[in-house]
Design an enzyme around this catalytic site. Structure first.
Site, PDB file in Angstrom:
ATOM      1  N   HIS A   1       0.829  -1.213   0.000  1.00 50.68           N
ATOM      2  CA  HIS A   1       0.000   0.000   0.000  1.00 50.68           C
ATOM      3  C   HIS A   1       0.865   1.265   0.000  1.00 50.68           C
ATOM      4  O   HIS A   1       0.506   2.273   0.621  1.00 50.68           O
ATOM      5  CB  HIS A   1      -0.937   0.036   1.208  1.00 50.68           C
ATOM      6  CG  HIS A   1      -1.955  -1.074   1.226  1.00 50.68           C
ATOM      7  ND1 HIS A   1      -3.210  -0.930   0.696  1.00 50.68           N
ATOM      8  CD2 HIS A   1      -1.889  -2.341   1.681  1.00 50.68           C
ATOM      9  CE1 HIS A   1      -3.877  -2.067   0.859  1.00 50.68           C
ATOM     10  NE2 HIS A   1      -3.094  -2.942   1.442  1.00 50.68           N
TER      11      HIS A   1
ATOM     12  N   ASN B   1     -10.358  -2.739   2.530  1.00 52.32           N
ATOM     13  CA  ASN B   1      -9.989  -2.831   1.119  1.00 52.32           C
ATOM     14  C   ASN B   1     -11.217  -2.626   0.241  1.00 52.32           C
ATOM     15  O   ASN B   1     -12.351  -2.659   0.723  1.00 52.32           O
ATOM     16  CB  ASN B   1      -9.408  -4.217   0.808  1.00 52.32           C
ATOM     17  CG  ASN B   1      -7.906  -4.292   1.041  1.00 52.32           C
ATOM     18  OD1 ASN B   1      -7.243  -3.279   1.233  1.00 52.32           O
ATOM     19  ND2 ASN B   1      -7.375  -5.494   0.999  1.00 52.32           N
TER      20      ASN B   1
ATOM     21  N   TYR C   1       0.791  -3.941  12.102  1.00 52.71           N
ATOM     22  CA  TYR C   1       0.717  -2.519  11.741  1.00 52.71           C
ATOM     23  C   TYR C   1       1.489  -1.644  12.715  1.00 52.71           C
ATOM     24  O   TYR C   1       2.218  -0.742  12.333  1.00 52.71           O
ATOM     25  CB  TYR C   1      -0.756  -2.079  11.643  1.00 52.71           C
ATOM     26  CG  TYR C   1      -1.434  -2.669  10.426  1.00 52.71           C
ATOM     27  CD1 TYR C   1      -1.678  -4.035  10.341  1.00 52.71           C
ATOM     28  CD2 TYR C   1      -1.812  -1.885   9.352  1.00 52.71           C
ATOM     29  CE1 TYR C   1      -2.272  -4.592   9.219  1.00 52.71           C
ATOM     30  CE2 TYR C   1      -2.416  -2.430   8.226  1.00 52.71           C
ATOM     31  CZ  TYR C   1      -2.647  -3.789   8.168  1.00 52.71           C
ATOM     32  OH  TYR C   1      -3.223  -4.342   7.062  1.00 52.71           O
TER      33      TYR C   1
END
Ligand code: HDE
Length: 705
Positions: free
Chosen positions: A72, A144, A358
């Site tokens: 991304h 998404n 993350y």
């Protein structure tokens, strides 16, 4: 709670710096007298080591890059707000979901595979990350544009990403899945079949980021104030509808404007055409967890809307572009592990892995544990704890106690419980079992929902998918990989595999490749396992076909194809009608600069047949005027209309321009609207534009472009 406006985001505004009318300074605020010359002995040098002003500048410059996101990396961001519109208190205690509450937010859309500078129109899933700055802390819904994922367990994530990224020996190809390593992996992982169909569908080449759906993908949990859990799936539904371009168009857009999506989002917001999405939820009672033919914890599955309808609970509006790309979009740190009271995780093994990854990646990418203090990541309700120090700490914590419990600081900050507050509560859940590295048999059906998706598409969408698979697999060099993938597709739907096989010169095998089965057995020793009968074999919610009562031309870009001598009257009649519906009219001429109208008036034109391609527009109008004969001799004009026609867009011709069609491959149909066909022709053009594309036209395609 007080209603809040989007502009009410002081954590960001406080940090905005404006250089206007200021004297330049060093990073320490020392005024810079000369920003052109280094300090030298005499005006021909040598330079001096004591040039602290130069070092201050270069030291900063040398460190301007930070690691791009592993996946991304390519993204575009915007600010906005969310307004909760439904009473959800039965299901969740989340404060920002209380009816009427308005919460500021920041969104980042992205592609997955390409590097930071890659093209927007790559065939790829789009990331759809939303950071809600709620009064109970930040909530990140990191979703998404495709509702399922390639893999079921987080352990395989680095593998799928390594496979799709450029190959490690030569770093080819950029932002593309059409290569050996990707299809090698996919053809060995039958669980990826469902998502691979979505990525080969038109969903992976959106017309605009404003026209994509968003999905939380995993099943999450809502927790209400009594502690009761309800499973929930999140959906973003764009008000402008879901639309895609044709693959041939996507390839050309990448050449004309590789920032096409970023520019489109930016311009729409600058023009006040604020994109909006409704937030919808599918709610599943805890006791219904096991009632479906598939496992709701399996991220390769959707819950068809026929089984669990979507309830709309609010609307998101994006109304402000970032001031600074790096400070905001690049430094935004999203994390599905950032949840607020009332929202909890399910046991989906993919989601569970994300909760670690993350935070870890932000620590590396943003250089340490204080990334929460960057303006874009700061919670608006403040953060109060005993965590201290670390690289680039910005907050200055007062007092001498940074531990808990303490008496020196009056026991502050308090735990919520000490103030009689609820704080974040993990939902209670009975857990009992052996520690195992294993996959549930309820995750073993890999093809039923892929079939559901294929069967739910229109004939044109199915064709596009066949072409996309054929394109991708043709770029795979090893025949064994092509064959292995075809065998998987045969399990999904023989007609799909046979059509692709024809393009590849291969006859699909009716059974899975032994290597695919070998790998599948590692997760499910009894593979293949007889799947359950699906509840739904076709869903009305998966095709992007525009229904008759849907569609808008708001914010659509319509090219008026002109040249000097064009009739202003003919331009203005159409311009008025289209802009009334919210469309954006763009004049495209043989040159930029001043366009001279037949009537003598002048108008500035910023687009020409040289600088822009037909692929950058949604529809075309050729007005009347003295320029018609000139356009007939202009091959760039003719390519514009031929290509627009080929890409199934609507075209309109004023009376004297109709003869230009004879110079093209265009044949009249419902989306080729001519003035001579009657007084309704402008309205017919608008109706055709509302349909987005007339995909049926492809069936009789004659344009060679
Ligand atoms: Fe991500 N993903 N992901 N992902 N993902 C990242 O975090 C990861 C997955 C998604 O706009 C990374 O900040 C793992 C599913 C978006 O900044 C990283 C797994 C979905 C974004 C990461 C997944 C996503 C990311 C890279 C499997 C859809 C962009 C940089 C367990 C629901 C966020 C970063 C933005 C970014 C890890 C799977 C969506 C490495 C381990 C499923 C939209 O942490």
């Amino acid at each position: 709670m007080k209603k809040r406006k989007n502009s009410d985001a002081p954590h960001i505004d406080r940090h905005v710096v404006d250089n206007m009318n200021k004297v330049m300074t060093t990073n320490d605020g020392v005024p810079v007298y000369d920003n052109n010359n280094t300090l030298k002995v005499g005006d021909r040098g040598p330079s001096l080591q004591q040039d602290h002003i130069f070092f201050d500048k270069l030291m900063h410059f040398d460190r301007e890059r930070i690691p791009e996101r592993v996946v991304h990396a390519r993204g575009s961001g915007a600010h906005g707000y969310f307004e909760a519109t439904a009473d959800m208190s039965e299901y969740t205690s989340a404060d920002f979901l209380k009816k009427g509450t308005v919460t500021p937010l920041f969104v980042r859309f992205s592609t997955v595979a390409g590097f930071k500078g890659s093209t927007d129109l790559a065939r790829d899933v789009r990331g759809f990350s939303v950071k809600f700055y709620t009064q109970e802390g930040n909530y990140d819904l990191v979703g998404n544009s495709i509702p399922v994922f390639f893999i079921q367990d987080a352990m395989n994530f680095p593998d799928v990403i390594h496979a799709v990224k450029p190959e490690p020996n030569n770093e080819i190809p950029q932002a593309a899945s059409a290569h050996d390593t990707f299809w090698d992996f996919i053809s060995l992982m039958p669980e990826s079949a469902h998502m691979s169909l979505w990525v080969m569908s038109d969903r992976a080449i959106p017309r605009s980021l404003r026209m994509i759906e968003g999905f939380g993908v995993h099943t999450f949990k809502f927790i209400n104030s009594a502690g009761k859990a309800t499973f929930v799936k999140f959906h973003w539904k764009p008000k402008l509808g879901v639309h895609s371009v044709a693959w041939n168009e996507a390839q050309k857009i990448s050449g004309f404007d590789s920032d096409f999506h970023r520019r489109d989002l930016w311009e729409a917001i600058e023009n006040g055409q604020f994109p909006q999405w409704d937030l919808g939820v599918q709610l599943i009672a805890e006791e219904d967890e096991m009632k479906f033919s598939f496992d709701i914890l399996d991220p390769t599955k959707i819950i068809p809307e026929e089984l669990v309808p979507i309830k709309i609970i609010g609307t998101m509006t994006l109304n402000r572009n970032p001031e600074n790309f790096f400070a905001e979009t690049e430094q935004a740190a999203f994390d599905p592990g950032r949840v607020v009271p009332g929202i909890d995780f399910s046991d989906d093994p993919l989601l569970q892995g994300r909760i670690f990854s993350y935070m870890d990646t932000q620590n590396y990418r943003l250089g340490g544990p204080n990334f929460h203090e960057l303006p874009i990541n700061r919670p608006i309700n403040g953060k109060y704890n005993n965590q201290k120090d670390g690289f680039a700490r910005m907050d200055i914590l007062k007092g001498n106690s940074s531990y808990f419990p303490n008496s020196q600081g009056n026991g502050c900050p308090f735990q919520a419980m000490m103030k009689g507050e609820v704080g974040y509560q993990t939902g209670k859940q009975q857990v009992d079992g052996q520690k195992v590295r294993a996959r549930s048999n309820s995750f073993a059906d890999h093809f039923t929902q892929a079939r559901l998706f294929f069967h739910s598409l229109s004939a044109e969408e199915q064709n596009h998918m066949i072409n996309a698979f054929s394109f991708e697999l043709s770029k795979v060099n090893k025949e064994e990989i092509r064959k292995r993938e075809l065998a998987i597709l045969y399990q999904v739907e023989p007609a799909l595999a046979n059509a692709i096989g024809k393009n590849l010169g291969l006859k699909p095998s009716k059974s899975l490749d032994p290597l695919t089965v070998k790998f599948a057995k590692q997760n499910h020793p009894n593979y293949p396992i007889q799947p359950n009968k699906p509840e739904v074999e076709k869903s009305a919610f998966l095709s992007m076909k525009v229904k008759d009562d849907e569609g808008t031309i708001a914010s659509r870009k319509i090219a008026f194809l002109v040249d000097d001598g064009v009739s202003k009257k003919s331009v203005d009649i159409m311009r008025k009608a289209l802009t009334k519906e919210g469309a954006m009219v763009v004049l495209v001429s043989s040159h930029v600069g001043s366009l001279k109208y037949k009537e003598g008036d002048m108008e500035e034109v910023q687009h020409s047949y040289l600088t822009d391609g037909s692929v950058c527009f949604d529809g075309f109008y050729t007005p009347d005027g003295d320029m018609v004969d000139k356009l007939a001799q202009n091959p760039d004009y003719l390519q514009f209309i031929n290509e627009g026609y080929r890409h199934c867009k609507a075209l309109a011709f004023a009376k004297s321009a109709e003869k230009l069609m004879d110079k093209s491959f265009i044949e009249k149909d419902s989306a080729v609207n001519c003035e001579s066909s009657g007084s309704n022709w402008i309205n017919d053009f608008i109706q055709a534009l509302k349909k987005h594309r007339i995909w049926e036209r492809e069936n009789s395609r004659k344009v060679p472009s």
